[in-house]
Design a protein around this motif. Structure first.
Motif, PDB file in Angstrom:
ATOM      1  N   GLY A  16     -14.233  -5.818  26.693  1.00  0.00           N
ATOM      2  CA  GLY A  16     -14.614  -4.638  27.456  1.00  0.00           C
ATOM      3  C   GLY A  16     -15.679  -3.801  26.780  1.00  0.00           C
ATOM      4  N   VAL A  17     -15.602  -3.674  25.460  1.00  0.00           N
ATOM      5  CA  VAL A  17     -16.545  -2.859  24.705  1.00  0.00           C
ATOM      6  C   VAL A  17     -17.620  -3.735  24.072  1.00  0.00           C
ATOM      7  CG1 VAL A  17     -16.812  -1.237  22.788  1.00  0.00           C
ATOM      8  CG2 VAL A  17     -14.796  -1.114  24.265  1.00  0.00           C
ATOM      9  N   THR A  18     -17.196  -4.773  23.374  1.00  0.00           N
ATOM     10  CA  THR A  18     -18.140  -5.733  22.825  1.00  0.00           C
ATOM     11  C   THR A  18     -18.599  -6.625  23.971  1.00  0.00           C
ATOM     12  OG1 THR A  18     -16.945  -5.738  20.733  1.00  0.00           O
ATOM     13  CG2 THR A  18     -18.497  -7.530  21.093  1.00  0.00           C
ATOM     14  N   SER A  19     -19.877  -6.598  24.264  1.00  0.00           N
ATOM     15  CA  SER A  19     -20.371  -7.285  25.467  1.00  0.00           C
ATOM     16  C   SER A  19     -20.248  -8.791  25.332  1.00  0.00           C
ATOM     17  CB  SER A  19     -21.836  -6.912  25.704  1.00  0.00           C
ATOM     18  OG  SER A  19     -22.331  -7.596  26.829  1.00  0.00           O
ATOM     19  N   ARG A  20     -19.449  -9.395  26.204  1.00  0.00           N
ATOM     20  CA  ARG A  20     -19.289 -10.851  26.225  1.00  0.00           C
ATOM     21  C   ARG A  20     -19.089 -11.310  27.663  1.00  0.00           C
ATOM     22  NH1 ARG A  20     -19.004 -12.535  21.153  1.00  0.00           N
ATOM     23  NH2 ARG A  20     -18.022 -11.287  19.542  1.00  0.00           N
ATOM     24  N   PRO A  21     -19.475 -12.547  27.980  1.00  0.00           N
ATOM     25  CA  PRO A  21     -19.293 -13.035  29.348  1.00  0.00           C
ATOM     26  C   PRO A  21     -17.846 -13.325  29.683  1.00  0.00           C
ATOM     27  CG  PRO A  21     -20.104 -14.800  27.956  1.00  0.00           C
ATOM     28  CD  PRO A  21     -20.138 -13.552  27.126  1.00  0.00           C
ATOM     29  N   TYR A  22     -16.969 -13.302  28.678  1.00  0.00           N
ATOM     30  CA  TYR A  22     -15.579 -13.689  28.914  1.00  0.00           C
ATOM     31  C   TYR A  22     -14.812 -12.659  29.746  1.00  0.00           C
ATOM     32  CZ  TYR A  22     -17.117 -16.558  25.041  1.00  0.00           C
ATOM     33  OH  TYR A  22     -17.861 -17.394  24.246  1.00  0.00           O
ATOM     34  N   ALA A  23     -15.318 -11.441  29.840  1.00  0.00           N
ATOM     35  CA  ALA A  23     -14.671 -10.456  30.714  1.00  0.00           C
ATOM     36  C   ALA A  23     -14.733 -10.936  32.164  1.00  0.00           C
ATOM     37  CB  ALA A  23     -15.356  -9.098  30.574  1.00  0.00           C
ATOM     38  N   LEU A  24     -15.905 -11.395  32.581  1.00  0.00           N
ATOM     39  CA  LEU A  24     -16.053 -11.948  33.931  1.00  0.00           C
ATOM     40  C   LEU A  24     -15.264 -13.242  34.076  1.00  0.00           C
ATOM     41  CD1 LEU A  24     -17.416 -11.531  36.655  1.00  0.00           C
ATOM     42  CD2 LEU A  24     -19.379 -12.813  35.796  1.00  0.00           C
ATOM     43  N   MET A  25     -15.149 -13.978  32.990  1.00  0.00           N
ATOM     44  CA  MET A  25     -14.394 -15.231  33.013  1.00  0.00           C
ATOM     45  C   MET A  25     -12.916 -14.977  33.280  1.00  0.00           C
ATOM     46  SD  MET A  25     -14.280 -18.075  30.015  1.00  0.00           S
ATOM     47  CE  MET A  25     -13.414 -19.618  30.229  1.00  0.00           C
ATOM     48  N   VAL A  26     -12.343 -13.974  32.607  1.00  0.00           N
ATOM     49  CA  VAL A  26     -10.937 -13.618  32.844  1.00  0.00           C
ATOM     50  C   VAL A  26     -10.751 -13.151  34.283  1.00  0.00           C
ATOM     51  CG1 VAL A  26      -9.093 -12.017  32.202  1.00  0.00           C
ATOM     52  CG2 VAL A  26     -10.488 -13.077  30.424  1.00  0.00           C
ATOM     53  N   ALA A  27     -11.704 -12.355  34.787  1.00  0.00           N
ATOM     54  CA  ALA A  27     -11.625 -11.895  36.176  1.00  0.00           C
ATOM     55  C   ALA A  27     -11.647 -13.085  37.139  1.00  0.00           C
ATOM     56  CB  ALA A  27     -12.776 -10.947  36.480  1.00  0.00           C
ATOM     57  N   ALA A  28     -12.493 -14.089  36.848  1.00  0.00           N
ATOM     58  CA  ALA A  28     -12.572 -15.275  37.702  1.00  0.00           C
ATOM     59  C   ALA A  28     -11.259 -16.054  37.678  1.00  0.00           C
ATOM     60  CB  ALA A  28     -13.725 -16.165  37.254  1.00  0.00           C
ATOM     61  N   MET A  29     -10.629 -16.140  36.503  1.00  0.00           N
ATOM     62  CA  MET A  29      -9.335 -16.841  36.415  1.00  0.00           C
ATOM     63  C   MET A  29      -8.273 -16.126  37.247  1.00  0.00           C
ATOM     64  SD  MET A  29      -8.857 -18.426  32.582  1.00  0.00           S
ATOM     65  CE  MET A  29      -9.601 -17.152  31.591  1.00  0.00           C
ATOM     66  N   LEU A  30      -8.307 -14.797  37.243  1.00  0.00           N
ATOM     67  CA  LEU A  30      -7.340 -14.038  38.044  1.00  0.00           C
ATOM     68  C   LEU A  30      -7.605 -14.229  39.538  1.00  0.00           C
ATOM     69  CD1 LEU A  30      -7.052 -10.718  35.994  1.00  0.00           C
ATOM     70  CD2 LEU A  30      -5.568 -12.718  35.945  1.00  0.00           C
ATOM     71  N   LEU A  31      -8.883 -14.343  39.929  1.00  0.00           N
ATOM     72  CA  LEU A  31      -9.204 -14.628  41.327  1.00  0.00           C
ATOM     73  C   LEU A  31      -8.670 -16.007  41.740  1.00  0.00           C
ATOM     74  CD1 LEU A  31     -12.865 -13.296  41.713  1.00  0.00           C
ATOM     75  CD2 LEU A  31     -10.807 -12.407  42.829  1.00  0.00           C
ATOM     76  N   VAL A  32      -8.803 -16.974  40.839  1.00  0.00           N
ATOM     77  CA  VAL A  32      -8.254 -18.310  41.097  1.00  0.00           C
ATOM     78  C   VAL A  32      -6.746 -18.226  41.296  1.00  0.00           C
ATOM     79  CG1 VAL A  32      -7.849 -20.599  40.104  1.00  0.00           C
ATOM     80  CG2 VAL A  32     -10.109 -19.541  39.903  1.00  0.00           C
ATOM     81  N   ALA A  33      -6.076 -17.432  40.450  1.00  0.00           N
ATOM     82  CA  ALA A  33      -4.617 -17.289  40.545  1.00  0.00           C
ATOM     83  C   ALA A  33      -4.201 -16.600  41.844  1.00  0.00           C
ATOM     84  CB  ALA A  33      -4.099 -16.499  39.342  1.00  0.00           C
ATOM     85  N   ILE A  34      -4.966 -15.571  42.240  1.00  0.00           N
ATOM     86  CA  ILE A  34      -4.634 -14.821  43.457  1.00  0.00           C
ATOM     87  C   ILE A  34      -4.713 -15.719  44.698  1.00  0.00           C
ATOM     88  CG2 ILE A  34      -5.495 -13.006  45.002  1.00  0.00           C
ATOM     89  CD1 ILE A  34      -6.276 -11.447  42.445  1.00  0.00           C
ATOM     90  N   ASN A  35      -5.692 -16.627  44.713  1.00  0.00           N
ATOM     91  CA  ASN A  35      -5.906 -17.473  45.889  1.00  0.00           C
ATOM     92  C   ASN A  35      -5.201 -18.825  45.802  1.00  0.00           C
ATOM     93  OD1 ASN A  35      -7.906 -15.840  47.488  1.00  0.00           O
ATOM     94  ND2 ASN A  35      -9.059 -16.013  45.582  1.00  0.00           N
ATOM     95  N   TRP A  36      -4.479 -19.065  44.714  1.00  0.00           N
ATOM     96  CA  TRP A  36      -3.878 -20.383  44.483  1.00  0.00           C
ATOM     97  C   TRP A  36      -2.828 -20.736  45.543  1.00  0.00           C
ATOM     98  CZ3 TRP A  36      -5.154 -24.454  41.643  1.00  0.00           C
ATOM     99  CH2 TRP A  36      -4.211 -25.440  41.408  1.00  0.00           C
ATOM    100  N   LYS A  37      -1.998 -19.801  45.899  1.00  0.00           N
ATOM    101  CA  LYS A  37      -0.892 -20.095  46.812  1.00  0.00           C
ATOM    102  C   LYS A  37      -1.402 -20.536  48.187  1.00  0.00           C
ATOM    103  CE  LYS A  37       3.471 -18.155  48.525  1.00  0.00           C
ATOM    104  NZ  LYS A  37       4.354 -16.961  48.528  1.00  0.00           N
ATOM    105  N   ASN A  38      -2.501 -19.950  48.651  1.00  0.00           N
ATOM    106  CA  ASN A  38      -3.042 -20.259  49.976  1.00  0.00           C
ATOM    107  C   ASN A  38      -4.282 -21.150  49.904  1.00  0.00           C
ATOM    108  OD1 ASN A  38      -1.099 -18.546  51.269  1.00  0.00           O
ATOM    109  ND2 ASN A  38      -2.348 -16.780  50.672  1.00  0.00           N
TER     110      ASN A  38
END
Length: 481
Positions: A16-38
């Motif tokens: 969050g503070v140290t700029s890294r692309p992994y913040a967006l990566m974690v968000a993408a993984m959560l989007l995958v999880a949210i849509n997994w059931k359907n």
């Protein structure tokens, strides 16, 4: 747990503070999880989330690929067909095409530095099986609860008693996660994905990648909870039997007190990562993260932008080189005014690189291909540095060096032409500026003092003098240490 996780070290500070692309990566993984059931009913939502995950990092390609593979295996087993659901089939084909294009784009070229110089030839890395074992036993605990691993690349860690604690904590994390996933038929998704991730980690890993694992575990747990919320039904039968016996022996009141104590301990364990965030944040406020601003301020205050600056380059000695670099040195790789070494002039060092964002152009006259950043290109030609150094020498001596003092930067015949000029070691001067910097890691940080100074040549062997508005000035060296 949902209230604490956003303030955990990797999600809040490291990504969050140290700029890294992994913040967006974690968000993408959560989007995958949210849509997994359907995913079968609305496949494009899931596929677009996976595409985003692929775009964030090479690790994202691996994780998205394993999730997609598990998805395909599941519906093929159930439906015995790939194309029964035409929309899903088209979406997965689009994902495959996007992943292939991204993979081709990020595949390293043959002349790319991939970490070999990080590993000294004097120390043997742990075998592959041990690195994979460490990924299973150490990394889960290190992501949330412990801070015992000092090897940032995880390649020199052997099985030792000092890491027994970390391995035990990881096992205590694995046991419930596997059990919960197995009861919801997601154990294969968890274990197969993590296994492939471990193989990738064995090729390239750094400790700041731990947050990727944390995001992965949260995503799997979110998928599990979306299938069915965690409840007392998830407790193994033997645990419930043992709990009933304790309640019978202790009584309801004492049992309730013990339960409150256990919950408090669990909460305290979760708050460890929040403590790391607080510690890192305080450190970030108190100290400079980098010396670049100090160097930029020094240059601007003294109006030194118009002079020619030069950054030091990388010299590797045979005593601390990896085997492939030793081979290049033995072949006679170019080493200006030295032996048993090789000069990689494309790898410039010093703080001018990180100070570049404060200027409209790079100040480094010897910037590799004019770039304002460090290149990851591997120097295939062991004699490439010879031409660079001859070119730099033809320009004459620069007004300023930005480097930790190393004699070979200033000695003949490296940069001084036919005349040998001796530079003084940098000393504090009235033009100097000092600041403290620190890079936090979890609960620890080490401060270093940055001294930027301008030091004239020694009177006995001073360089030529230049008029500047009727005044005479010494040529100088600056450095940050």
């Amino acid at each position: 747990m949902r209230g604490i996780l956003p303030f955990s070290y990797f999600l809040c500070y490291q990504y969050g503070v140290t700029s890294r692309p992994y913040a967006l990566m974690v968000a993408a993984m959560l989007l995958v999880a949210i849509n997994w059931k359907n995913r079968d009913e609305k496949p494009w939502r899931e596929v677009l989330s996976m595409m985003l995950l692929c775009l964030t990092s090479s690790y994202g390609l691996v994780i998205a690929g394993m999730f997609a593979a598990n998805w395909v295996v599941r519906f093929v087993r159930q439906e015995h067909s790939l194309i029964r659901n035409r929309q899903r089939f088209a979406a997965l084909l689009a994902l495959l095409a996007a992943a292939v294009v991204i993979l081709i784009d990020v595949m390293p070229a043959k002349d790319v530095y991939s970490g070999n110089f990080d590993i000294s030839g004097m120390t043997q890395p742990a075998p592959l099986w041990m690195q994979i074992c460490n990924s299973w036993l150490l990394l889960p605990a290190e992501a949330l609860f412990t801070s015992t691993v000092s090897d940032t690349n995880l390649v020199f860690i052997g099985l030792s008693s000092t890491l027994l604690y970390t391995g035990t904590v990881s096992c205590l994390m694995w046991a419930p996660l596997i059990h919960i996933s197995r009861r919801r038929h997601n154990a294969m998704l968890l274990l197969s994905s993590y296994t492939v991730m471990c193989l990738v980690f064995a090729q390239h890993f750094s400790m700041h990648h731990l947050g990727i694992l944390l995001g992965f575990f949260i995503a799997v747990l979110a998928i599990d909870c979306d299938e069915r919320r965690i409840s007392t039904d998830d407790w193994p039968a033997w645990c419930i039997t043992m709990a009933d016996r304790f309640i019978g022996k202790l009584g309801a009141r004492k049992a309730r007190n013990y339960l409150i104590t256990l919950k408090a301990l669990a909460l305290g364990a979760m708050l460890i990562s929040v403590y790391w965030t607080i510690n890192a944040s305080i450190c970030d406020i108190r100290y400079e993260y980098s010396s670049s601003r100090t160097v930029a301020s020094f240059i601007k205050t003294n109006h030194l932008e118009q002079y020619r600056w030069m950054a030091g380059w990388t010299r590797i000695n045979s005593t601390n080189a990896s085997p492939d670099v030793k081979e290049r040195i033995n072949q006679g790789g170019y080493c200006a005014n030295g032996k048993d070494c090789i000069d990689y002039t494309s790898w410039v060092s010093g703080t001018l690189v990180t100070a570049d964002p404060y200027f409209k152009r790079t100040l480094m006259s010897n910037a590799y291909k004019g770039r304002s950043y460090i290149s990851w290109e591997w120097c295939i030609d062991p004699y490439a540095g010879k031409q660079d150094i001859e070119t730099w020498r033809s320009w004459g001596e620069p007004e300023f060096y930005d480097t930790i003092y190393q004699p070979f930067f200033f000695s003949a015949p490296a940069m001084t032409g036919t005349t040998t000029r001796k530079y003084a070691s940098p000393k504090p001067s009235r033009h100097g500026k000092t600041s403290d910097r620190a890079v936090p890691w979890k609960s620890t940080y080490a401060t270093t003092s940055t001294r930027t100074s301008c030091t004239p040549l020694t009177p006995a062997s001073h360089g030529r003098m230049e008029p500047n508005g009727g005044r005479w000035e010494h040529r100088c060296i600056t450095r940050a240490r």
